[in-house]
Structures are given as C-alpha cells and as structure tokens.
Design an enzyme around this catalytic site. Structure first.
Site, PDB file in Angstrom:
ATOM      1  N   LYS A 296      -0.495  37.582  14.738  1.00 29.43           N
ATOM      2  CA  LYS A 296      -0.576  38.653  15.693  1.00 29.43           C
ATOM      3  C   LYS A 296      -0.505  38.013  17.253  1.00 29.43           C
ATOM      4  O   LYS A 296      -1.059  36.902  17.666  1.00 29.43           O
ATOM      5  CB  LYS A 296      -2.253  38.990  15.650  1.00 29.43           C
ATOM      6  CG  LYS A 296      -2.383  39.818  14.538  1.00 29.43           C
ATOM      7  CD  LYS A 296      -3.720  40.276  14.389  1.00 29.43           C
ATOM      8  CE  LYS A 296      -4.221  41.761  14.834  1.00 29.43           C
ATOM      9  NZ  LYS A 296      -5.616  41.965  14.678  1.00 29.43           N
ATOM     10  N   TYR A 297       0.324  38.833  17.780  1.00 30.22           N
ATOM     11  CA  TYR A 297       0.423  38.644  19.195  1.00 30.22           C
ATOM     12  C   TYR A 297       0.510  39.939  19.943  1.00 30.22           C
ATOM     13  O   TYR A 297       0.465  41.136  19.432  1.00 30.22           O
ATOM     14  CB  TYR A 297       1.962  38.193  19.644  1.00 30.22           C
ATOM     15  CG  TYR A 297       2.550  36.765  18.928  1.00 30.22           C
ATOM     16  CD1 TYR A 297       1.876  35.610  19.558  1.00 30.22           C
ATOM     17  CD2 TYR A 297       3.542  36.915  17.878  1.00 30.22           C
ATOM     18  CE1 TYR A 297       2.474  34.575  18.734  1.00 30.22           C
ATOM     19  CE2 TYR A 297       3.826  35.737  17.419  1.00 30.22           C
ATOM     20  CZ  TYR A 297       3.474  34.432  17.827  1.00 30.22           C
ATOM     21  OH  TYR A 297       4.013  33.363  17.292  1.00 30.22           O
TER      22      TYR A 297
END
Ligand code: G3P
Length: 294
Positions: free
Chosen positions: A113-114
């Site tokens: 996750k970014y």
C-alpha cells in the site's frame, strides 16, 4: 455460513489474525485482508506490549507487523494481504519503494500500500515495473483514481485502488458516489485497476459496493458480523442506496467528471485534503506505538 458468494471479493479490514480467523469461521471464507498503521497499532499483542510499559523501536514494530501479516497470509484467499509502507508527508518514492520491496518478501500474497500522493504514485509506478503488486490507499477523488490508472499502466497483476467511503461521508459528501464514478470511468479502461471499496462503516455501504460491482471491499469485522447477523442480505434488482449521515440528513452528491485515462498521471489534480490528513493520522498512530507523539 454464506452460500451465495458475491462477485465482490470480501477482505477483512483489520490487524489481528484471530479476528480474521473468527470472521472466516463465521462467513466460511475470507478473500483477503487489508492492514494499515492505525490497525496494526490496535493489534492486541502490540497493545499488550505498550500497556506493560514497553514501547517499540521501529525495528521491533516492523518485526511485529511482519509476524502479524505472516499469520494472516495463509488464512485468506487470492485477494492477498495488503501491507502499508510507513510514509509521512516528506517520504520520497525511493524510500517507500525500499520498504515496499522488503514487505513484499514477507509473504507470497502481499500487496503493497502506497498513498495516492505524487511520491506514492511514483513508488507505485516503479513497483509495478518490478512486479510488486500494489494497493493505492487514501483515495478520495476521481482524479487520484485516474492517476493510479495511468501510473500503473502495463502492470502484470491487477492494481487495487482504495477509495475511502466513510471518511467522505464523515464530512457530508456521499462517499459511495466516488466508487460509482470510478467504476464508470474505468469502463473506458483496460481493466488493470480493481476498485477496493474501503472505509466501509455500514452494511448498506457493503451492499451498495456489491450492487456497483466493486471488485473488492474491505470491511471491519464489526460490519461483517452485522451482515452475518442479518443473514447475509444481498442487493436485489430494486436495491437503491440513499447516502445519509448518522442523523439521516442527505449527503452531498459527488458529480462524475470526464477524465481521459490516457493522459500522463502527472497531469491529474491529485491533491486532496483528506489524503494529507489520512497520512498524518497514520503517522500519529504509528508513532504512538513507538512511545512518541507525532
Ligand atoms: O480500509 C480503510 C480503513 O482502514 C479506514 O477506515 O474507518 O478509519 O475510515 P476508517
């Protein structure tokens, strides 16, 4: 147990393997899991350590996070386990990527996750080139979702984008409109980005996610328990969703925007106040486990 599985994959939004196991036995399956710094900070082991006066070093925190996702990994189906990099408002894409690469090696079914920021999108672009699966989090606008699409074009695996429904509702906007708008916009695309409805607060959010055919929805255990208690209702053809706040007042509609998915990702207006606030909240929750306040 659920017999009529929806097309939308169901993920548990949490940070506790025992909770995932409990939901799995309740529903019969769990397609995946999403985690984030706030949810990891609430993990019972981490809470116990903190309650006993032991604050964690960042290395210990990383090891705890790794242990948590390694316990969850075998419990879930093919939607995988999303693991979030630590990022504040100054973290560069290169620093996010370095964490992402390490976290991706923790388990065989990881999604990294970014945040939907300029640096997060750059990290995602570099990640998909390296074959790292990504989940773009803290998405609050159609422009951000268009940028995710454009930045990750050519990805071999599906890319997830996570629009946060509940946090838009919280400020009076109809968060489910964002899911509907992104789904509509992606009809013009190649299908490489899957919509993961997130920040789901009610069974109605979940049912409308099914009706809109979001590819995935990540749902807190509490809401999945409510859905179970109601006997797993599914939206029928006549299902209508009314976006109302907790007082029953109508939420403000979010209009659809015509956006060209073939434009370079940098051309979209990706700034959003809630993305900034969301990052600040994740940093504060992460720092609280380290015995510091952000
Ligand atoms: O999946 C996103 C979720 O963890 C955020 O939910 O309730 O903090 O807005 P919430």
């Amino acid at each position: 147990m659920l017999t009529n599985k929806p097309k939308t994959k169901i993920l548990v939004d949490g940070g506790d393997p025992n909770e995932t196991l409990r939901i799995k036995s309740l529903i019969g399956f769990v397609d995946g899991q999403t985690t984030n710094p706030s949810l990891i900070a609430k993990n019972p082991n981490i809470q116990r350590l903190i309650a006993s006066g032991h604050t964690l070093s960042s290395e210990e925190e990383n090891n705890e996070y790794k242990k948590i996702v390694q316990s969850i990994s075998p419990l879930v189906g093919d939607a995988g386990v999303s693991i979030e990099v630590f990022a504040d408002l100054k973290t560069t894409a290169e620093k996010m990527l370095a964490q992402g690469q390490e976290m991706f090696s923790w388990i065989p079914n990881a999604y990294i996750k970014y945040p939907c920021t300029h640096e997060g999108l750059r990290a995602a672009q570099m990640s998909v080139e390296k074959g790292i699966r990504v989940n773009m989090t803290l998405c609050f606008s159609q422009d951000q979702a268009a940028a995710v699409y454009a930045a990750t074009m050519g990805s071999k695996s599906p890319v997830y984008v996570s629009p946060f429904v509940g946090r838009l509702d919280d400020r009076g906007e109809n968060g489910m409109d964002l899911i509907r708008n992104i789904k509509k916009m992606y009809e013009h695309g190649d299908g490489h980005v899957h919509v993961l409805a997130a920040s789901i607060r009610t069974v109605n959010h979940l049912l409308y996610s099914f009706a809109l055919e979001a590819e995935l929805a990540t749902v807190p255990a509490k809401v999945l328990e409510q859905w179970t208690a109601k006997g797993f209702p599914m939206p029928d053809r006549d299902f209508t969703y009314k976006g109302v706040d907790t007082n029953g007042s109508l939420l403000k509609p979010i209009p659809y925007k015509e956006l060209d998915l073939n434009l370079p990702w940098q051309s979209f207006n990706i700034a959003h106040e809630l993305t900034t606030k969301g990052i600040q909240k994740f940093v504060a929750d992460y720092e609280s486990t380290l015995g510091r306040s952000a």
